[in-house]
Design a protein around this motif. Structure first.
Motif, short mmCIF file in Angstrom:
data_model
loop_
_atom_site.label_atom_id
_atom_site.label_comp_id
_atom_site.label_asym_id
_atom_site.label_seq_id
_atom_site.Cartn_x
_atom_site.Cartn_y
_atom_site.Cartn_z
N MET A 1 0.80 -1.22 0.00
CA MET A 1 0.00 0.00 0.00
C MET A 1 0.84 1.27 0.00
O MET A 1 0.36 2.32 -0.40
CB MET A 1 -0.93 0.04 1.22
N ASP A 2 2.07 1.18 0.48
CA ASP A 2 2.89 2.37 0.68
C ASP A 2 4.13 2.35 -0.21
O ASP A 2 4.76 1.30 -0.39
CB ASP A 2 3.35 2.46 2.14
N GLU A 3 4.47 3.53 -0.74
CA GLU A 3 5.65 3.63 -1.59
C GLU A 3 6.38 4.93 -1.29
O GLU A 3 5.78 6.00 -1.23
CB GLU A 3 5.25 3.59 -3.07
N ILE A 4 7.69 4.81 -1.07
CA ILE A 4 8.52 5.98 -0.84
C ILE A 4 9.02 6.53 -2.17
O ILE A 4 9.52 5.77 -3.01
CB ILE A 4 9.71 5.64 0.07
N ILE A 5 8.87 7.83 -2.35
CA ILE A 5 9.41 8.53 -3.52
C ILE A 5 10.55 9.41 -3.02
O ILE A 5 10.32 10.39 -2.32
CB ILE A 5 8.34 9.40 -4.21
N ASP A 6 11.78 9.05 -3.35
CA ASP A 6 12.96 9.74 -2.84
C ASP A 6 13.38 10.86 -3.78
O ASP A 6 14.03 10.63 -4.80
CB ASP A 6 14.11 8.75 -2.64
N LEU A 7 13.02 12.08 -3.43
CA LEU A 7 13.42 13.24 -4.24
C LEU A 7 14.83 13.70 -3.91
O LEU A 7 15.42 14.48 -4.65
CB LEU A 7 12.43 14.39 -4.03
N GLY A 8 15.38 13.17 -2.82
CA GLY A 8 16.72 13.55 -2.42
C GLY A 8 17.78 13.12 -3.42
O GLY A 8 18.86 13.71 -3.48
N ARG A 9 17.48 12.12 -4.23
CA ARG A 9 18.48 11.65 -5.19
C ARG A 9 18.68 12.62 -6.35
O ARG A 9 19.59 12.44 -7.16
CB ARG A 9 18.09 10.27 -5.72
N TYR A 10 17.84 13.65 -6.42
CA TYR A 10 17.98 14.65 -7.49
C TYR A 10 18.73 15.90 -7.01
O TYR A 10 18.78 16.90 -7.70
CB TYR A 10 16.60 15.03 -8.03
N ILE A 11 19.31 15.82 -5.82
CA ILE A 11 20.09 16.93 -5.28
C ILE A 11 21.55 16.79 -5.71
O ILE A 11 22.16 15.72 -5.56
CB ILE A 11 20.01 16.97 -3.74
N ASP A 12 22.10 17.86 -6.22
CA ASP A 12 23.51 17.92 -6.59
C ASP A 12 24.30 18.42 -5.36
O ASP A 12 24.30 19.62 -5.05
CB ASP A 12 23.71 18.86 -7.78
#
Length: 350
Positions: free
Chosen positions: A102-113
């Protein structure tokens, strides 16, 4: 009916940051997307844009706003689809309960330079420290204001005719719960805030929560006259009869209640002045209060402390804006937009 509801899952209170975030998703049965990432990484933008798209497709949306920035959201909910998208970062850390199901993590941190961030390392560290200090001052002022308010409540309550008031409340309970309720109802409850102290001042979304209800009872009265007690009895009596109850708490003393909704009866109770004249019945608890002993100096001191707290929330927001500015410069937003499209595609395929 298509519509928008706005509320706060957390609050800047006299007890510090107070969270009812777990109640954002207590009716979600299909999917939760949990966004992780730093300030300025696009979490709120993703949620707002997906919410707008769902509105265009004819769904109702709940926008769960951030008390540290009324224009940002900590989550959105689409009840008709059984889905939620949430900010899972501090101070409202949310982790998956059923990852992969039911749950999914979306990691936006991987788009940080990281290299770009390091170019402004000192500025970022100073802004983070300044942000923390401003919140510490805010909560210190709010705690001091709480002491004054406790004194106001205690002294005012000594001047209230609670015996007569309790008779009125019993009649009121009999009026709204004229039957014992449907024994087949599933019941349940949800706790959130309809208003909050923010860097922009006091913000109240209660009017949108009450929209469409057939009967709204407006409960008014001074501090200590029993408004929260009355609403608490409405809540408790509905709960034991099997009704689903939504409770919206006081933004300063989070255990107190400002609004109660009983959707199955199409009834709401609120202390919020945002209702204007759009109520079914007004209940003025000042009728049971001897106002002659009211101490205006205490009220003045309480307001001054609240204003000082809000001023420091504004300063905290200025520091957070600096953080967002420099993180924003270091983020690959093409990647972030791909994550948004991925979430939309997943929702469509549920």
């Amino acid at each position: 009916m298509i519509g928008i509801k706005r509320m706060f899952p957390g609050g800047n209170t006299s007890e510090g940051f107070f969270s009812y975030h777990k109640y954002i998703t207590n009716n979600i049965h299909k999917k939760k997307f949990i966004l992780k990432g730093g300030p300025g990484s696009g979490k709120s933008t993703i949620m707002t844009e997906i919410g707008d798209e769902m509105l265009e497709k004819g769904y109702s949306i709940e926008y769960h706003h951030c008390p540290s920035d009324r224009y940002s959201v900590d989550g959105i909910v689409v009840q008709e689809l059984g889905i939620a998208i949430l900010d899972g970062t501090a101070p409202h850390i949310i982790d998956p309960e059923l990852p992969g199901i039911m749950d999914e993590i979306i990691d936006l941190g991987r788009y940080i330079d990281s290299e770009k961030l390091m170019e402004n390392k000192d500025i970022i560290i100073n802004a983070k420290s300044g942000n923390k200090n401003c919140y510490r001052r805010t909560y210190s002022y709010f705690r001091a204001a709480r002491q004054i308010l406790n004194q106001i409540i205690e002294e005012n309550s000594e001047c209230v005719d609670f015996k007569s008031m309790n008779r009125m409340i019993l009649d009121l309970i009999a009026e709204i719960y004229s039957t014992e309720g449907d024994k087949n109802l599933l019941g349940g409850e949800r706790h959130l805030f309809g208003s909050a102290f923010t860097p922009s001042g006091f913000v109240d979304y209660t009017d949108a929560l009450l929209e469409g209800l057939e009967r709204v009872y407006f409960v008014t009265g001074d501090y200590g006259t029993g408004k929260s007690t009355l609403l608490g009895k409405v809540y408790e009596n509905g709960k034991i009869r099997g009704y689903y109850i939504e409770v919206y708490h006081d933004p300063f003393i989070p255990q107190k209640i400002n609004t109660v909704l009983i959707p199955e009866l199409n009834i709401g109770f609120t202390t919020s002045t945002m209702i204007g004249d759009n109520y079914f019945k007004k209940i003025n608890l000042d009728e049971y209060f001897n106002i002659s002993r009211k101490n205006e100096n205490d009220y003045k001191a309480y307001k001054e402390l609240i204003d000082l707290g809000i001023s420091n929330l504004s300063n905290a927001k200025a520091n957070h804006d600096i953080l967002e500015k420099y993180y924003h410069l270091a983020i690959d937003f093409d990647g972030v937009n791909k994550e948004k499209e991925y979430i939309i595609n997943e929702i469509e395929n549920l």
